[in-house]
Design a protein around this motif. Structure first.
Motif, PDB file in Angstrom:
ATOM      1  N   PRO A  14      -2.462   9.633  56.727  1.00  0.00           N
ATOM      2  CA  PRO A  14      -1.128   9.458  56.136  1.00  0.00           C
ATOM      3  C   PRO A  14      -1.260   9.011  54.683  1.00  0.00           C
ATOM      4  O   PRO A  14      -2.214   8.304  54.329  1.00  0.00           O
ATOM      5  N   THR A  15      -0.338   9.434  53.842  1.00  0.00           N
ATOM      6  CA  THR A  15      -0.387   8.997  52.447  1.00  0.00           C
ATOM      7  C   THR A  15       0.051   7.541  52.366  1.00  0.00           C
ATOM      8  O   THR A  15       0.701   7.020  53.278  1.00  0.00           O
ATOM      9  N   THR A  16      -0.295   6.903  51.269  1.00  0.00           N
ATOM     10  CA  THR A  16       0.119   5.506  51.099  1.00  0.00           C
ATOM     11  C   THR A  16       1.640   5.395  51.107  1.00  0.00           C
ATOM     12  O   THR A  16       2.182   4.401  51.570  1.00  0.00           O
ATOM     13  N   ALA A  36       4.475   2.218  56.242  1.00  0.00           N
ATOM     14  CA  ALA A  36       5.500   1.180  56.129  1.00  0.00           C
ATOM     15  C   ALA A  36       4.830  -0.172  55.932  1.00  0.00           C
ATOM     16  O   ALA A  36       3.706  -0.394  56.393  1.00  0.00           O
ATOM     17  N   ASN A  37       5.503  -1.067  55.246  1.00  0.00           N
ATOM     18  CA  ASN A  37       4.998  -2.426  55.151  1.00  0.00           C
ATOM     19  C   ASN A  37       5.063  -3.042  56.537  1.00  0.00           C
ATOM     20  O   ASN A  37       6.078  -2.910  57.225  1.00  0.00           O
TER      21      ASN A  37
END
Length: 131
Positions: free
Chosen positions: A105-107, A111-112
Motif C-alpha cells: 500500500p502507498t503511504t 491510515a493513522n
C-alpha cells in the motif's frame, strides 16, 4: 523496558516487573507493549540522491552546513527548519518509499493508527483526564 518510568528512573525491580517487549497483540502488560512488522527501508543516501557518498565527499560535498542552512552539492536539507521545506522532504520520502515498494500500500493509503493510550489507566494516578 521499564516503560512506566523515565529512563533515568529505571530500577532493577521495575526492569523485572516491566521488561517491555514485542508481541502479536499488545496488551500493555509489562512483557507485551508493542508490535511491528517491517515495511521496508530507504537509506539516507537514497533519500538524498547520493550514488556514492565517498565520491560526494571527495567532490567537496557537504550534506548540510548549519552556518549557511544549505548543503554543498546538495539541496535536500536546505531550510532545515522551514515548514514548507520539511513538508517537501516528507513528500519526497513518501514518494521514494512508494516507488521502491510498489507492491505494498502507498503511504497515502495508510491510515493513522488510533491512539487508545489512557494516561490515568497506565499511570494509575488521580488527576486530569489526559485523553
Amino acid at each position: 523496558k521499564c516503560s512506566s518510568r523515565k529512563f533515568n528512573e529505571h530500577t532493577a525491580e521495575c526492569m523485572l516487573s516491566d521488561p517491555g517487549g514485542v508481541c502479536a497483540n499488545p496488551t500493555g502488560q509489562g512483557n507485551c507493549t508493542y508490535s511491528y512488522h517491517s515495511a521496508g527501508e530507504i537509506s539516507i543516501d537514497e533519500l538524498e540522491g547520493i550514488d556514492s557518498f565517498k565520491k560526494f565527499v571527495a567532490d567537496g560535498g557537504w550534506e548540510y552546513n548549519n552556518q549557511t542552512d544549505h548543503g554543498v552539492h546538495m539541496t535536500f536539507w536546505d531550510g532545515i527548519s522551514d515548514a514548507t521545506a520539511c513538508q517537501a522532504r516528507l513528500g519526497h520520502t513518501a514518494r521514494l518509499f512508494d516507488e521502491k515498494y510498489p507492491e505494498d500500500p502507498t503511504t497515502g493509503d495508510l491510515a493513522n493508527p488510533p491512539c487508545d493510550f489512557r494516561a490515568q489507566q497506565f499511570y494509575q494516578f488521580e488527576g486530569p483526564d489526559l485523553r
